[in-house]
Write a protein that holds these residues in place. Structure first.
Motif, mmCIF file in Angstrom:
data_model
loop_
_atom_site.group_PDB
_atom_site.id
_atom_site.type_symbol
_atom_site.label_atom_id
_atom_site.label_comp_id
_atom_site.label_asym_id
_atom_site.label_seq_id
_atom_site.Cartn_x
_atom_site.Cartn_y
_atom_site.Cartn_z
ATOM 1 N N PRO A 1 0.702 -1.244 0.026
ATOM 2 C CA PRO A 1 -0.062 0.060 -0.110
ATOM 3 C C PRO A 1 0.812 1.387 0.120
ATOM 4 O O PRO A 1 0.485 2.006 -0.766
ATOM 5 C CB PRO A 1 -0.758 -0.224 1.424
ATOM 6 C CG PRO A 1 -0.939 -1.571 1.578
ATOM 7 C CD PRO A 1 0.408 -2.145 1.032
ATOM 8 N N SER A 2 1.997 1.224 0.733
ATOM 9 C CA SER A 2 2.623 2.594 0.936
ATOM 10 C C SER A 2 3.287 2.783 -0.625
ATOM 11 O O SER A 2 3.587 3.903 -0.717
ATOM 12 C CB SER A 2 4.021 2.218 1.655
ATOM 13 O OG SER A 2 3.632 2.122 2.938
ATOM 14 N N ALA B 1 3.511 19.640 -0.935
ATOM 15 C CA ALA B 1 5.051 19.504 -0.315
ATOM 16 C C ALA B 1 4.840 18.347 0.838
ATOM 17 O O ALA B 1 5.532 17.447 0.921
ATOM 18 C CB ALA B 1 5.573 20.592 0.096
ATOM 19 N N MET B 2 3.772 18.410 1.622
ATOM 20 C CA MET B 2 3.531 17.647 2.636
ATOM 21 C C MET B 2 3.211 16.169 2.174
ATOM 22 O O MET B 2 3.537 15.216 2.732
ATOM 23 C CB MET B 2 2.460 18.233 3.615
ATOM 24 C CG MET B 2 2.824 19.348 4.662
ATOM 25 S SD MET B 2 1.451 20.189 5.367
ATOM 26 C CE MET B 2 1.187 18.996 6.716
ATOM 27 N N LEU B 3 2.348 16.280 0.885
ATOM 28 C CA LEU B 3 1.766 15.082 0.453
ATOM 29 C C LEU B 3 2.975 14.358 0.001
ATOM 30 O O LEU B 3 3.088 13.091 0.342
ATOM 31 C CB LEU B 3 0.852 15.321 -0.777
ATOM 32 C CG LEU B 3 0.387 14.189 -1.510
ATOM 33 C CD1 LEU B 3 -0.774 13.441 -0.751
ATOM 34 C CD2 LEU B 3 -0.192 14.460 -2.636
ATOM 35 N N LEU B 4 3.985 14.871 -0.946
ATOM 36 C CA LEU B 4 5.272 14.198 -1.220
ATOM 37 C C LEU B 4 5.815 13.748 0.005
ATOM 38 O O LEU B 4 6.620 12.550 -0.204
ATOM 39 C CB LEU B 4 6.073 15.167 -2.031
ATOM 40 C CG LEU B 4 5.495 15.937 -3.455
ATOM 41 C CD1 LEU B 4 6.234 16.477 -4.355
ATOM 42 C CD2 LEU B 4 5.153 14.592 -4.381
ATOM 43 N N THR B 5 6.201 14.639 0.845
ATOM 44 C CA THR B 5 6.910 14.306 2.276
ATOM 45 C C THR B 5 6.424 12.966 2.723
ATOM 46 O O THR B 5 7.165 12.031 3.004
ATOM 47 C CB THR B 5 6.924 15.374 3.469
ATOM 48 O OG1 THR B 5 7.355 16.477 2.551
ATOM 49 C CG2 THR B 5 8.024 15.041 4.261
ATOM 50 N N ALA B 6 5.224 12.652 2.719
ATOM 51 C CA ALA B 6 4.403 11.618 3.463
ATOM 52 C C ALA B 6 4.841 10.309 2.625
ATOM 53 O O ALA B 6 4.865 9.401 2.904
ATOM 54 C CB ALA B 6 2.872 11.747 3.423
ATOM 55 N N ALA B 7 4.793 10.568 1.126
ATOM 56 C CA ALA B 7 4.908 9.509 0.112
ATOM 57 C C ALA B 7 6.313 9.009 0.401
ATOM 58 O O ALA B 7 6.546 7.738 0.551
ATOM 59 C CB ALA B 7 4.394 10.065 -1.130
ATOM 60 N N SER C 1 8.349 9.218 2.996
ATOM 61 C CA SER C 1 8.421 8.791 4.356
ATOM 62 C C SER C 1 7.823 7.308 4.400
ATOM 63 O O SER C 1 8.471 6.421 4.995
ATOM 64 C CB SER C 1 7.626 9.847 5.276
ATOM 65 O OG SER C 1 8.030 9.286 6.666
ATOM 66 N N ALA C 2 6.824 7.268 3.766
ATOM 67 C CA ALA C 2 6.060 5.750 3.919
ATOM 68 C C ALA C 2 6.855 4.840 2.988
ATOM 69 O O ALA C 2 7.047 3.786 3.581
ATOM 70 C CB ALA C 2 4.500 5.955 3.319
ATOM 71 N N ALA C 3 7.313 5.189 1.898
ATOM 72 C CA ALA C 3 7.889 4.530 1.106
ATOM 73 C C ALA C 3 9.353 4.061 1.728
ATOM 74 O O ALA C 3 9.623 2.775 1.588
ATOM 75 C CB ALA C 3 8.133 4.829 -0.278
ATOM 76 N N GLY C 4 10.000 4.982 2.406
ATOM 77 C CA GLY C 4 11.287 4.824 2.990
ATOM 78 C C GLY C 4 11.078 3.974 4.229
ATOM 79 O O GLY C 4 11.979 2.866 4.354
ATOM 80 N N ALA C 5 10.025 3.886 4.914
ATOM 81 C CA ALA C 5 10.102 2.936 6.000
ATOM 82 C C ALA C 5 9.698 1.537 5.547
ATOM 83 O O ALA C 5 10.126 0.634 6.463
ATOM 84 C CB ALA C 5 8.545 3.248 6.790
ATOM 85 N N ILE C 6 8.973 1.468 4.488
ATOM 86 C CA ILE C 6 8.892 0.085 3.935
ATOM 87 C C ILE C 6 10.069 -0.566 3.460
ATOM 88 O O ILE C 6 10.563 -1.565 3.805
ATOM 89 C CB ILE C 6 7.418 -0.051 3.003
ATOM 90 C CG1 ILE C 6 6.429 0.345 3.503
ATOM 91 C CG2 ILE C 6 7.732 -1.469 2.464
ATOM 92 C CD1 ILE C 6 5.936 -0.526 4.881
ATOM 93 N N SER C 7 10.943 0.257 2.878
ATOM 94 C CA SER C 7 12.333 -0.185 2.032
ATOM 95 C C SER C 7 13.118 -0.395 3.113
ATOM 96 O O SER C 7 13.994 -1.284 2.863
ATOM 97 C CB SER C 7 12.539 1.193 1.500
ATOM 98 O OG SER C 7 11.864 1.401 0.388
ATOM 99 N N ILE D 1 4.498 10.720 10.738
ATOM 100 C CA ILE D 1 3.113 9.992 11.025
ATOM 101 C C ILE D 1 3.055 9.003 9.904
ATOM 102 O O ILE D 1 2.651 7.656 9.816
ATOM 103 C CB ILE D 1 2.064 10.763 10.663
ATOM 104 C CG1 ILE D 1 1.868 11.939 11.848
ATOM 105 C CG2 ILE D 1 0.369 10.190 10.710
ATOM 106 C CD1 ILE D 1 0.759 13.096 11.647
ATOM 107 N N SER D 2 3.380 9.468 8.427
ATOM 108 C CA SER D 2 3.615 8.721 7.392
ATOM 109 C C SER D 2 4.394 7.422 7.649
ATOM 110 O O SER D 2 4.208 5.995 7.289
ATOM 111 C CB SER D 2 3.834 9.423 6.407
ATOM 112 O OG SER D 2 3.916 8.686 5.221
ATOM 113 N N ALA D 3 5.703 7.404 8.136
ATOM 114 C CA ALA D 3 6.705 6.481 8.407
ATOM 115 C C ALA D 3 6.040 5.449 9.397
ATOM 116 O O ALA D 3 5.819 4.121 9.142
ATOM 117 C CB ALA D 3 7.891 6.801 8.745
ATOM 118 N N ALA D 4 5.431 6.177 10.485
ATOM 119 C CA ALA D 4 4.691 5.040 11.550
ATOM 120 C C ALA D 4 3.724 4.397 11.078
ATOM 121 O O ALA D 4 3.474 3.426 11.324
ATOM 122 C CB ALA D 4 4.521 5.932 12.851
#
Lengths: 160, 160
Positions: free
Chosen positions: A49-50, A89-95, A97-103, B96-99
């Motif tokens: 999903p990320s 900018a916040m949306l791209l940061t979130a994207a 960050s989420a992909a980075g956490a999974i990676s 938040i996104s990473a968590a």
């Protein structure tokens, strides 16, 4: 001066569009199949999903970067553009960050949760994801520069 | 009018500090031990880099929210405050996104990567993480309101 400033913003927005488009395309084309112990492992961005969120966010970022060029800088809509810039900018940061956490889990695993690293089996997929994240990171940096520029021109020089 | 606006911003910053502090504390105090098939499973936020990042980012957000109250609104530093607000909002979004990405894997797992869901075994830990994320989300929303307020007062009314 105003003309040079406008040209600069247009260039930055085109760069942001290119960076986010590359990020979305590189992530969307990442695909690798491998066989481990007779089992076929199939890695696609759709399975996480990320990564799906990453592709959608970058596609939105790219579309927005191009659409916003149509807004004339003197119209009353240009106020909303600053707000939308912050949100994108916040949306791209979130994207990222989420992909980075999974990676990170894919690369190193998490022994406490029993999640094994999988990048050893699918190195090409992991490289693709890393490339996409670097592109998206460039996009966020460009958005930050655009925002700094907006704040600079609107509030006054940041450096007194 | 200017006084009421200033009081409003101070209140919002105090709320943001409270929200980010709660998020950091709730995440930092999340801890659960359980025994599965005779093995002791220990869940702590320190075991997951994304959760560590979450605590650090929210601690920074809380400290910043309080420190920035010391900056007088008429000083030349107040220009930097808008820039820092944007950066802190992006930092909290990233946290938040990473968590969230890791929680999603913890809750549903990822069968393609062989990562099993673990929230069934450690429900209290997962609830803590969820609570922390809700607090941090409130913090981000407050920062967005502060930014909208800054843009509104600086550029002019958003609604013509």
């Amino acid at each position: 001066m105003a003309k040079a400033s406008r040209a600069c913003v247009v260039l930055l927005r085109l760069l942001a569009a290119a960076a986010t488009l590359s990020a979305a395309v590189v992530m969307a084309t990442s695909h690798e199949s491998t066989t481990v112990f007779g089992l076929t492992l199939d890695a696609k961005f759709q399975y996480t999903p990320s990564f799906k969120f990453f592709v959608i966010a970058n596609a939105i970022g790219c579309g927005y970067s191009l659409l916003v060029l149509l807004v004339p800088p003197t119209s009353s809509l240009s106020r909303f553009v600053v707000v939308l810039d912050v949100i994108i900018a916040m949306l791209l940061t979130a994207a990222i960050s989420a992909a980075g956490a999974i990676s990170e889990v894919g690369k190193k695993g998490n022994s406490h949760s029993g999640w094994l690293p999988i990048c050893g089996q699918i190195p090409k997929f992991c490289d693709h994801v890393m490339g996409a994240m670097i592109c998206a990171f460039c996009g966020v940096v460009i958005y930050l520069v655009i925002l700094l520029h907006s704040i600079h021109t609107v509030i006054g020089p940041l450096l007194p």
